[in-house]
Design an enzyme around this catalytic site. Structure first.
Site, PDB file in Angstrom:
ATOM      1  N   CYS A 272      -3.655  -1.571   1.040  1.00  0.00           N
ATOM      2  CA  CYS A 272      -3.230  -1.619   2.440  1.00  0.00           C
ATOM      3  C   CYS A 272      -3.786  -2.864   3.128  1.00  0.00           C
ATOM      4  CB  CYS A 272      -3.683  -0.350   3.170  1.00  0.00           C
ATOM      5  SG  CYS A 272      -3.149  -0.326   4.880  1.00  0.00           S
TER       6      CYS A 272
ATOM      7  N   CYS B  52      -4.824  -2.322   6.737  1.00  0.00           N
ATOM      8  CA  CYS B  52      -6.065  -1.541   6.908  1.00  0.00           C
ATOM      9  C   CYS B  52      -7.291  -2.392   6.578  1.00  0.00           C
ATOM     10  CB  CYS B  52      -6.096  -0.330   5.969  1.00  0.00           C
ATOM     11  SG  CYS B  52      -4.599   0.632   5.925  1.00  0.00           S
ATOM     12  N   ASP B  53      -7.223  -3.146   5.485  1.00  0.00           N
ATOM     13  CA  ASP B  53      -8.426  -3.778   4.934  1.00  0.00           C
ATOM     14  C   ASP B  53      -8.472  -5.295   5.085  1.00  0.00           C
ATOM     15  OD1 ASP B  53      -9.187  -1.255   4.088  1.00  0.00           O
ATOM     16  OD2 ASP B  53      -8.210  -1.459   2.150  1.00  0.00           O
TER      17      ASP B  53
END
Ligand code: NDP
Length: 301
Positions: free
Chosen positions: A131, A134-135
């Site tokens: 992701c 997300c990261d």
């Protein structure tokens, strides 16, 4: 007892919920543990007509719309579905509860396909990610690899190139023919994105003497690429593991609607043949809802 239960809270499920609830059917959305599925991770949704903004904002507005018409929501996941002789469905969920309905719509979507090479599984959360939105932040100013050559990989590379110092896209074919031209052009314009074609990874390991947690990705040719993070975007598989063997699926878990029993409908990314887009998910959610409403009305009379 619900008229219609919808499994999944992505664009297909939430659209179906709007239609079912607005048709005055008692409607429950079994949302999964988190709202919105893959759409909630889209940083910039820009190809859904009439909307440009974050995927999560769109999901929240669509849920609000469904709730406005009376749809209920439960944040849990289905583990089993039973159907009795009268085609009444009972859904067992991981919150320990069961829910009954006259019709159900399967809209549990898809998940990222996993990279099956040495080290990839063990290093998830320690440099390997599925992701980018997300990261990606953790790799600000660093060097990352993106694995894959479809729209997801190229979009991830664009997102990461705003944060990372350098992004290499590792793709096994000689050019990005699979991705949309507009996305390919954007990638080509970015100075800090470097495509590495005709290349596949064989293994990933931690660099032993690294103080910053660098990784070493080894290609099938034996070349070693040192990087700080690896983002995998190699396609998707349908989230249909909770269904029993009587529901026929293809090799990536997608369902053909013709194969379903009476009162069971399918929409979104888990439907065989669909193009994975928010717009197509919305359309198929609408279509499944109209079929389910018609089915319930016919059953009642
Ligand atoms: P795709 O199936 O389109 O692409 C997967 C990519 O991963 C391919 O390039 C494939 O290579 C590669 N791949 C598959 N398995 C491996 C492996 N084991 N090792 C290395 N590489 C591998 O998946 P996407 O997730 O990119 O997209 C799914 C759908 O969602 C598509 O329909 C896409 O258009 C859509 N989408 C649309 C977006 C948009 O903004 N319009 C954004 C994101 C997705 P190969 O080409 O050799 O098979």
């Amino acid at each position: 007892m619900y008229d219609i239960i919808i499994l999944g809270s992505g664009p297909a499920g939430l659209t179906a919920a709007i239609y079912c609830a607005r048709a005055n059917k008692k409607t429950l959305i079994i949302a999964g543990d988190t709202l919105g599925g893959q759409t909630s991770e889209i940083a910039n949704l820009e190809n859904f007509p009439g909307y440009m903004g974050s995927g999560m904002d769109w999901i929240q507005a669509t849920l609000k719309q469904a709730q406005h018409f009376g749809a209920e929501i439960a944040y849990t996941s289905a583990t089993d579905i039973k159907c009795d002789d009268n085609f009444k469905y009972t859904i067992t969920c991981d919150n320990g509860k069961t829910y009954d309905a006259n019709a159900i719509i399967l809209a549990t979507g898809a998940r990222a396909r996993r990279l099956e090479i040495q080290g990839a599984k063990e290093l998830v959360g320690q440099g390997v990610s599925y992701c980018a939105t997300c990261d990606g932040f953790f790799y600000s100013g660093k060097k990352v690899l993106v694995i894959g050559g479809g729209n997801s990989a190229l979009n991830d590379a664009l997102y990461l190139s705003d944060l990372a110092h350098e992004v290499q896209i590792i793709y096994r074919k000689p050019s990005f023919t699979r991705a949309e031209a507009i996305v390919r052009d954007r990638v080509a314009e970015r100075k800090n994105i470097k495509p590495v074609f005709n290349t596949e990874l064989q293994s990933i390991r931690k660099k032993e003497d690294s103080e910053t947690g660098e990784l070493i990705a080894t290609t099938t040719n034996g070349d070693e690429i040192v990087c700080d993070g690896i983002f995998v975007a190699i396609g998707h598989e349908a989230n249909t593991d909770y269904l029993d063997e009587s529901i026929k699926r293809d090799d990536v878990g997608r369902i053909a609607s013709e194969s379903l029993p009476s009162g069971m409908f399918v929409a979104g990314d888990e439907k065989s043949g669909i193009k994975m887009q928010v717009a197509t998910a919305v359309g198929s959610g609408c279509s499944a809802a109209m079929d389910a409403i018609n089915y319930v009305n016919t059953k009642e009379n």
